[in-house]
Design an enzyme around this catalytic site. Structure first.
Site, PDB file in Angstrom:
ATOM      1  N   ARG A  62       0.806  -1.222   0.000  1.00 32.03           N
ATOM      2  CA  ARG A  62       0.000   0.000   0.000  1.00 32.03           C
ATOM      3  C   ARG A  62       0.841   1.276   0.000  1.00 32.03           C
ATOM      4  O   ARG A  62       0.408   2.305  -0.508  1.00 32.03           O
ATOM      5  CB  ARG A  62      -0.932   0.009   1.217  1.00 32.03           C
ATOM      6  CG  ARG A  62      -1.978  -1.102   1.123  1.00 32.03           C
ATOM      7  CD  ARG A  62      -3.030  -0.907   2.179  1.00 32.03           C
ATOM      8  NE  ARG A  62      -3.981  -2.007   2.202  1.00 32.03           N
ATOM      9  CZ  ARG A  62      -4.948  -2.112   3.088  1.00 32.03           C
ATOM     10  NH1 ARG A  62      -5.100  -1.194   4.024  1.00 32.03           N
ATOM     11  NH2 ARG A  62      -5.768  -3.145   3.050  1.00 32.03           N
ATOM     12  N   ASP A 164     -15.307   9.126   9.561  1.00 30.68           N
ATOM     13  CA  ASP A 164     -14.221   8.174   9.388  1.00 30.68           C
ATOM     14  C   ASP A 164     -12.916   8.934   9.596  1.00 30.68           C
ATOM     15  O   ASP A 164     -12.886  10.162   9.503  1.00 30.68           O
ATOM     16  CB  ASP A 164     -14.264   7.567   7.972  1.00 30.68           C
ATOM     17  CG  ASP A 164     -13.556   6.219   7.894  1.00 30.68           C
ATOM     18  OD1 ASP A 164     -14.232   5.172   7.916  1.00 30.68           O
ATOM     19  OD2 ASP A 164     -12.305   6.213   7.829  1.00 30.68           O
TER      20      ASP A 164
END
Ligand SMILES: C[S@@+](CC[C@H](N)C(=O)[O-])C[C@H]1O[C@@H](n2cnc3c(N)ncnc32)[C@H](O)[C@@H]1O
Length: 294
Positions: A62, A164
């Site tokens: 990632r 979030d």
């Protein structure tokens, strides 16, 4: 944090976080044990996420491209950049990339039935029924909640807040455009009433109707820190986020979230999660569903 300003705040914060294109096909360097341990510390400090030792490939996969973007030759140099304090956008992007955002419409759908029953049983004329999707990811959970409330409470006042830690997912949530694949559990009548189906170049995607989007706000909230002023909620969805936390962090997060629930209000967690041993402020109603005593 006011719910009316939240959506705009998420939009502008997201717009600032642009992902530059990395040079094509440069394989990331290996990551040493010491570098990996520093990434474990980084994401724990930032988000409360405990990355197990098996997650080395996840970090390489990632974050590897970010080294290319900054023309760095090691993960250690990338960490230095993240921790220099001079690159807040890159810091946010690294957090975004290290979170796991899997979600879909009407995931673990029993909670939506419980929401419907609770909203019907506790609605009070003139008072807004408030729901918080506390790790909303790309917004499917928050919009699913909004569909249930629109069906159940109609024009009576209700509000949905989705939050979030990741700005990248909040940007998608505000946009409200999804592949049909994410909507495989969305009941067809709700799809008809609250979604626009894409045609031509938008085929295979749906967009949440403007009418519903206008009743849902999104904003950034880190559950691993003191919460901003959010007001009290009748129902909180805290699902499939605590799996990433250790027991201490879970206890702290649950205490913060419980403080936002109205007496008589409910909290649901993911079906693989439990509040057992984490709080005595809630009564268990059903698996993964809890209530704050009145
Ligand atoms: C797997 S998704 C869950 C989405 C949705 N609640 C569901 O159950 O389908 C987990 C979300 O938690 C968010 N998250 C992780 N750590 C967080 C934190 N400290 N504060 C707020 N959100 C966090 C991630 O960014 C991710 O979008």
């Amino acid at each position: 944090m006011s719910t009316s300003s939240t959506q705009g705040a998420a939009k502008s914060q997201c717009e600032q976080t642009r992902i530059e294109r990395p040079p094509a096909h440069v394989a990331p360097p290996p990551i040493t044990d010491a570098e990996f341990a520093r990434f474990q510390r980084f994401i724990f400090d930032a988000a409360g996420i405990t990355l197990g030792n098996a997650k080395k490939p996840l970090v390489i996969g990632r974050l590897g491209k970010r080294l290319g973007v900054h023309q760095l030759s090691s993960f250690g140099d990338y960490l230095k950049l993240l921790q220099s304090g001079g690159h807040p956008e890159e810091h946010q992007l690294a957090v975004d990339l290290l979170t796991t955002n899997e979600t879909y419409f009407f995931r673990e759908s029993k909670h939506f039935d419980s929401l419907r029953e609770h909203a019907l049983a506790t609605r009070t004329p003139g008072r807004s029924y408030r729901v918080w999707s506390a790790a909303s990811s790309t917004g499917e959970e928050a919009y699913g909640v909004a569909m249930v409330l629109a069906e159940t409470l109609g024009e009576a006042p209700w509000e949905v807040l989705g939050t979030d830690i990741s700005l990248r997912v909040l940007q998608d949530a505000v946009r409200g455009v999804y592949t049909m694949e994410r909507a495989r559990h969305l009941p067809p009548e709700l799809m008809r009433r609250y979604c626009l189906k894409g045609t031509d170049e938008h085929a295979g995607r749906l967009m949440i109707s403007r009418q519903l989007r206008d009743r849902v706000s999104f904003g950034q909230v880190n559950l691993n820190q003191a919460l901003p002023e959010l007001g009290r909620f009748d129902f909180v969805f805290l699902r499939n986020v605590m799996i990433y936390f250790n027991d201490d962090t879970k206890r702290q997060v649950v205490a913060r979230v419980v403080s936002t629930i109205q007496p008589g209000g409910c909290l649901c967690v993911g079906h693989s999660e439990s509040l057992h041993g984490l709080t005595d402020a809630l009564q268990s109603l059903a698996p993964a569903l809890y209530r704050r005593p009145s």
